[in-house]
Write a protein that holds these residues in place. Structure first.
Motif, PDB file in Angstrom:
ATOM      1  N   PRO A 112    -107.468 -79.967-103.643  1.00 28.69           N
ATOM      2  CA  PRO A 112    -106.781 -81.248-103.616  1.00 28.69           C
ATOM      3  C   PRO A 112    -105.567 -81.171-102.712  1.00 28.69           C
ATOM      4  CG  PRO A 112    -107.270 -80.560-105.868  1.00 28.69           C
ATOM      5  CD  PRO A 112    -107.570 -79.398-104.988  1.00 28.69           C
ATOM      6  N   GLY A 113    -105.286 -82.258-101.995  1.00 30.36           N
ATOM      7  CA  GLY A 113    -104.125 -82.289-101.116  1.00 30.36           C
ATOM      8  C   GLY A 113    -104.390 -83.117 -99.893  1.00 30.36           C
ATOM      9  N   GLU A 114    -103.442 -83.087 -98.983  1.00 32.55           N
ATOM     10  CA  GLU A 114    -103.510 -83.968 -97.827  1.00 32.55           C
ATOM     11  C   GLU A 114    -104.555 -83.547 -96.809  1.00 32.55           C
ATOM     12  OE1 GLU A 114    -100.128 -81.836 -95.017  1.00 32.55           O
ATOM     13  OE2 GLU A 114     -99.965 -83.943 -95.518  1.00 32.55           O
ATOM     14  N   ASP A 115    -105.088 -82.292 -96.895  1.00 36.07           N
ATOM     15  CA  ASP A 115    -106.070 -81.829 -95.919  1.00 36.07           C
ATOM     16  C   ASP A 115    -107.450 -82.438 -96.163  1.00 36.07           C
ATOM     17  OD1 ASP A 115    -104.059 -80.060 -95.038  1.00 36.07           O
ATOM     18  OD2 ASP A 115    -104.566 -78.724 -96.686  1.00 36.07           O
ATOM     19  N   LYS A 116    -107.666 -82.953 -97.346  1.00 46.42           N
ATOM     20  CA  LYS A 116    -108.971 -83.507 -97.694  1.00 46.42           C
ATOM     21  C   LYS A 116    -109.144 -84.893 -97.086  1.00 46.42           C
ATOM     22  CE  LYS A 116    -111.730 -84.478-101.819  1.00 46.42           C
ATOM     23  NZ  LYS A 116    -111.748 -84.403-103.281  1.00 46.42           N
ATOM     24  N   ILE A 117    -110.382 -85.177 -96.615  1.00 48.62           N
ATOM     25  CA  ILE A 117    -110.687 -86.538 -96.184  1.00 48.62           C
ATOM     26  C   ILE A 117    -110.794 -87.400 -97.434  1.00 48.62           C
ATOM     27  CG2 ILE A 117    -112.497 -88.016 -95.238  1.00 48.62           C
ATOM     28  CD1 ILE A 117    -113.002 -85.993 -93.105  1.00 48.62           C
ATOM     29  N   VAL A 118    -109.961 -88.404 -97.510  1.00 53.47           N
ATOM     30  CA  VAL A 118    -109.955 -89.304 -98.662  1.00 53.47           C
ATOM     31  C   VAL A 118    -110.347 -90.700 -98.196  1.00 53.47           C
ATOM     32  CG1 VAL A 118    -108.578 -90.315-100.513  1.00 53.47           C
ATOM     33  CG2 VAL A 118    -108.138 -87.964 -99.780  1.00 53.47           C
ATOM     34  N   VAL A 119    -111.494 -91.191 -98.679  1.00 59.97           N
ATOM     35  CA  VAL A 119    -111.933 -92.545 -98.333  1.00 59.97           C
ATOM     36  C   VAL A 119    -111.052 -93.540 -99.087  1.00 59.97           C
ATOM     37  CG1 VAL A 119    -113.823 -94.214 -98.496  1.00 59.97           C
ATOM     38  CG2 VAL A 119    -114.301 -91.840 -97.821  1.00 59.97           C
ATOM     39  N   VAL A 120    -110.438 -94.445 -98.330  1.00 61.45           N
ATOM     40  CA  VAL A 120    -109.517 -95.426 -98.914  1.00 61.45           C
ATOM     41  C   VAL A 120    -110.249 -96.718 -99.255  1.00 61.45           C
ATOM     42  CG1 VAL A 120    -107.402 -96.756 -98.551  1.00 61.45           C
ATOM     43  CG2 VAL A 120    -107.588 -94.433 -97.630  1.00 61.45           C
ATOM     44  N   VAL A 121    -111.001 -97.245 -98.283  1.00 61.12           N
ATOM     45  CA  VAL A 121    -111.691 -98.516 -98.502  1.00 61.12           C
ATOM     46  C   VAL A 121    -112.890 -98.600 -97.558  1.00 61.12           C
ATOM     47  CG1 VAL A 121    -110.294 -99.802 -96.812  1.00 61.12           C
ATOM     48  CG2 VAL A 121    -111.353-101.032 -98.722  1.00 61.12           C
ATOM     49  N   THR A 122    -113.944 -99.290 -97.999  1.00 59.90           N
ATOM     50  CA  THR A 122    -115.104 -99.556 -97.140  1.00 59.90           C
ATOM     51  C   THR A 122    -115.330-101.059 -97.075  1.00 59.90           C
ATOM     52  OG1 THR A 122    -116.717 -99.471 -98.938  1.00 59.90           O
ATOM     53  CG2 THR A 122    -116.159 -97.389 -97.874  1.00 59.90           C
ATOM     54  N   ARG A 123    -115.912-101.508 -95.976  1.00 60.45           N
ATOM     55  CA  ARG A 123    -116.172-102.931 -95.778  1.00 60.45           C
ATOM     56  C   ARG A 123    -117.289-103.063 -94.736  1.00 60.45           C
ATOM     57  NH1 ARG A 123    -111.118-101.641 -94.107  1.00 60.45           N
ATOM     58  NH2 ARG A 123    -110.872-101.357 -91.859  1.00 60.45           N
ATOM     59  N   PRO A 124    -117.835-104.271 -94.562  1.00 65.20           N
ATOM     60  CA  PRO A 124    -118.865-104.459 -93.529  1.00 65.20           C
ATOM     61  C   PRO A 124    -118.330-104.091 -92.146  1.00 65.20           C
ATOM     62  CG  PRO A 124    -118.823-106.323 -95.024  1.00 65.20           C
ATOM     63  CD  PRO A 124    -117.641-105.486 -95.373  1.00 65.20           C
ATOM     64  N   LEU A 125    -119.213-103.576 -91.325  1.00 64.84           N
ATOM     65  CA  LEU A 125    -118.863-103.105 -89.986  1.00 64.84           C
ATOM     66  C   LEU A 125    -118.482-104.279 -89.096  1.00 64.84           C
ATOM     67  CD1 LEU A 125    -118.773-100.424 -88.425  1.00 64.84           C
ATOM     68  CD2 LEU A 125    -121.192-100.745 -87.897  1.00 64.84           C
ATOM     69  N   ASN A 126    -117.190-104.327 -88.687  1.00 62.55           N
ATOM     70  CA  ASN A 126    -116.729-105.476 -87.916  1.00 62.55           C
ATOM     71  C   ASN A 126    -115.662-105.129 -86.890  1.00 62.55           C
ATOM     72  OD1 ASN A 126    -117.302-108.240 -87.595  1.00 62.55           O
ATOM     73  ND2 ASN A 126    -115.340-108.792 -88.527  1.00 62.55           N
ATOM     74  N   ASP A 127    -115.133-103.908 -86.906  1.00 58.22           N
ATOM     75  CA  ASP A 127    -114.078-103.515 -85.986  1.00 58.22           C
ATOM     76  C   ASP A 127    -114.593-103.523 -84.546  1.00 58.22           C
ATOM     77  OD1 ASP A 127    -111.295-101.971 -85.712  1.00 58.22           O
ATOM     78  OD2 ASP A 127    -112.776-100.928 -84.473  1.00 58.22           O
ATOM     79  N   ALA A 128    -113.858-104.155 -83.644  1.00 54.16           N
ATOM     80  CA  ALA A 128    -114.314-104.323 -82.257  1.00 54.16           C
ATOM     81  C   ALA A 128    -114.510-102.982 -81.553  1.00 54.16           C
ATOM     82  CB  ALA A 128    -113.316-105.183 -81.487  1.00 54.16           C
ATOM     83  N   VAL A 129    -113.615-102.022 -81.800  1.00 52.99           N
ATOM     84  CA  VAL A 129    -113.730-100.713 -81.152  1.00 52.99           C
ATOM     85  C   VAL A 129    -114.974 -99.972 -81.654  1.00 52.99           C
ATOM     86  CG1 VAL A 129    -112.625 -98.463 -80.857  1.00 52.99           C
ATOM     87  CG2 VAL A 129    -111.241-100.547 -80.785  1.00 52.99           C
ATOM     88  N   LEU A 130    -115.219-100.026 -82.958  1.00 52.95           N
ATOM     89  CA  LEU A 130    -116.404 -99.365 -83.521  1.00 52.95           C
ATOM     90  C   LEU A 130    -117.690-100.035 -83.046  1.00 52.95           C
ATOM     91  CD1 LEU A 130    -115.271 -98.658 -87.205  1.00 52.95           C
ATOM     92  CD2 LEU A 130    -115.175 -97.132 -85.217  1.00 52.95           C
ATOM     93  N   LEU A 131    -117.678-101.358 -82.962  1.00 50.97           N
ATOM     94  CA  LEU A 131    -118.859-102.066 -82.456  1.00 50.97           C
ATOM     95  C   LEU A 131    -119.107-101.716 -80.993  1.00 50.97           C
ATOM     96  CD1 LEU A 131    -118.466-105.590 -84.118  1.00 50.97           C
ATOM     97  CD2 LEU A 131    -119.977-103.723 -84.803  1.00 50.97           C
ATOM     98  N   GLY A 132    -118.025-101.497 -80.231  1.00 49.61           N
ATOM     99  CA  GLY A 132    -118.172-101.069 -78.840  1.00 49.61           C
ATOM    100  C   GLY A 132    -118.807 -99.694 -78.750  1.00 49.61           C
ATOM    101  N   TYR A 133    -118.429 -98.811 -79.676  1.00 47.39           N
ATOM    102  CA  TYR A 133    -119.016 -97.471 -79.721  1.00 47.39           C
ATOM    103  C   TYR A 133    -120.501 -97.545 -80.100  1.00 47.39           C
ATOM    104  CZ  TYR A 133    -119.714 -92.614 -81.235  1.00 47.39           C
ATOM    105  OH  TYR A 133    -120.183 -91.335 -81.391  1.00 47.39           O
ATOM    106  N   ILE A 134    -120.823 -98.398 -81.070  1.00 47.08           N
ATOM    107  CA  ILE A 134    -122.224 -98.629 -81.452  1.00 47.08           C
ATOM    108  C   ILE A 134    -123.025 -99.111 -80.241  1.00 47.08           C
ATOM    109  CG2 ILE A 134    -123.698-100.243 -82.742  1.00 47.08           C
ATOM    110  CD1 ILE A 134    -122.785 -98.108 -84.557  1.00 47.08           C
ATOM    111  N   HIS A 135    -122.436-100.029 -79.474  1.00 43.81           N
ATOM    112  CA  HIS A 135    -123.112-100.562 -78.283  1.00 43.81           C
ATOM    113  C   HIS A 135    -123.352 -99.450 -77.261  1.00 43.81           C
ATOM    114  CE1 HIS A 135    -124.298-103.427 -75.200  1.00 43.81           C
ATOM    115  NE2 HIS A 135    -123.415-102.888 -74.379  1.00 43.81           N
ATOM    116  N   LYS A 136    -122.370 -98.572 -77.075  1.00 38.25           N
ATOM    117  CA  LYS A 136    -122.529 -97.455 -76.137  1.00 38.25           C
ATOM    118  C   LYS A 136    -123.668 -96.536 -76.553  1.00 38.25           C
ATOM    119  CE  LYS A 136    -119.089 -95.146 -74.421  1.00 38.25           C
ATOM    120  NZ  LYS A 136    -117.801 -94.399 -74.281  1.00 38.25           N
TER     121      LYS A 136
END
Length: 298
Positions: A112-136
């Motif tokens: 336990p601690g700050e080194d662990k990847i901690v998922v904060v929140v999930t939502r439908p895929l809509n971020d423009a940068v991520l969609l650009g990466y998907i397109h690539k």
């Protein structure tokens, strides 16, 4: 001959030691150094060293640890031989010593601690940068949204956003243009379409590519198993053995091809190597990207 103790060996700086072996990082992000794996052949860096933790993790084989763990795999020798081999490097001014940390990083079990990847929140895929990466990566947005989510997570106390592909245990494979990691627990992803055959993928972008190539088919896709790490290949054998035929769409690097050969030795009538379809490329997504460009040019 002089020999280092295990404690002294673990305190040697991994980045400096890899440099002494001729291995240099392909990219550096903060304290994370990404290499082409020294343990196998690959084209995309997936061997990560956290210099702050002085630990390594090879995403392609799902293994990691300290400098001794690396040396045993790299030289394929017992601990005593490696410590003796390591002693000759000790006087080198390139080495730095620092106390090891008990924590680890993406893809491993962590304290336990700050080194662990901690998922904060999930939502439908809509971020423009991520969609650009998907397109690539030539994946249609509707297919990406069907199987992936947008995930905010914390790593080293900083917030990041990535494409998240959930596994059967609730963990996520996390990807964006500059990050490749996973949240615990690490596990396979099984997509049950109630068919008598199964297709096996190494990573989720190959799975999304398969869905893209077959998106116009009327019949439902066959069952799909995404390993998320080759370390789950043999563990998934009981699942694969339930099917009449197992179609293998693993990466065409050394590790992927070795696992394909292993399965053919198990039962060459049940297991079928489908990698000839993308024989000139690293994986199915690499083929899809190249095929898209080729069609554009023609």
């Amino acid at each position: 001959m002089l020999k280092l103790s295990c404690k002294e060996a673990r305190e040697l700086d991994l980045v400096d030691y890899l440099a002494s072996l001729g291995h240099h990082p392909q990219k550096i992000r903060n304290q994370d150094y990404w290499y082409l794996s020294p343990l196998r052949q690959e084209r995309t860096p997936s061997f990560k060293v956290s210099r702050r933790l002085n630990m390594w993790y090879d995403h392609g084989i799902g293994k990691g640890g300290n400098l001794i763990d690396f040396g045993l795999l790299y030289f394929n020798c017992p601990v005593s031989d490696f410590l003796q081999r390591l002693a000759q490097y000790r006087p080198s001014p390139t080495f730095s010593f620092h106390p090891p940390s008990p924590a680890s990083f993406a893809g491993e079990k962590k304290e336990p601690g700050e080194d662990k990847i901690v998922v904060v929140v999930t939502r439908p895929l809509n971020d423009a940068v991520l969609l650009g990466y998907i397109h690539k990566r030539r994946i249609p947005v509707e297919i990406a949204r069907r199987f992936c989510e947008e995930v905010d997570f914390l790593l080293y106390g900083k917030k990041h956003t990535a494409i998240g592909f959930q596994n059967n245990a609730g963990g996520y494979e996390l990807r964006n243009e500059n990050f490749k990691g996973s949240s615990a627990p690490k596990e396979i992803t099984f997509v049950d379409n109630h068919t008598e055959q199964i297709v096996v993928f190494e990573g989720f972008f190959s799975f999304l590519s398969f869905c893209t190539i077959n998106r116009n088919q009327q019949a439902p896709l066959t069952n799909c198993l995404v390993l998320n790490s080759l370390s789950f290949f043999e563990k998934s054998r009981p699942l694969m053995e339930q099917y009449k035929q197992v179609h293998l769409i693993l990466d065409r690097d050394t590790a992927g091809m070795n696992h394909t050969r292993k399965a053919l030795q198990w039962d060459e009538n049940k297991y079928i190597d489908r990698s000839d379809f993308y024989h000139s490329r690293k994986d199915l997504n690499d083929w899809l990207i190249h095929h898209h460009h080729s069609r554009k040019e023609s």
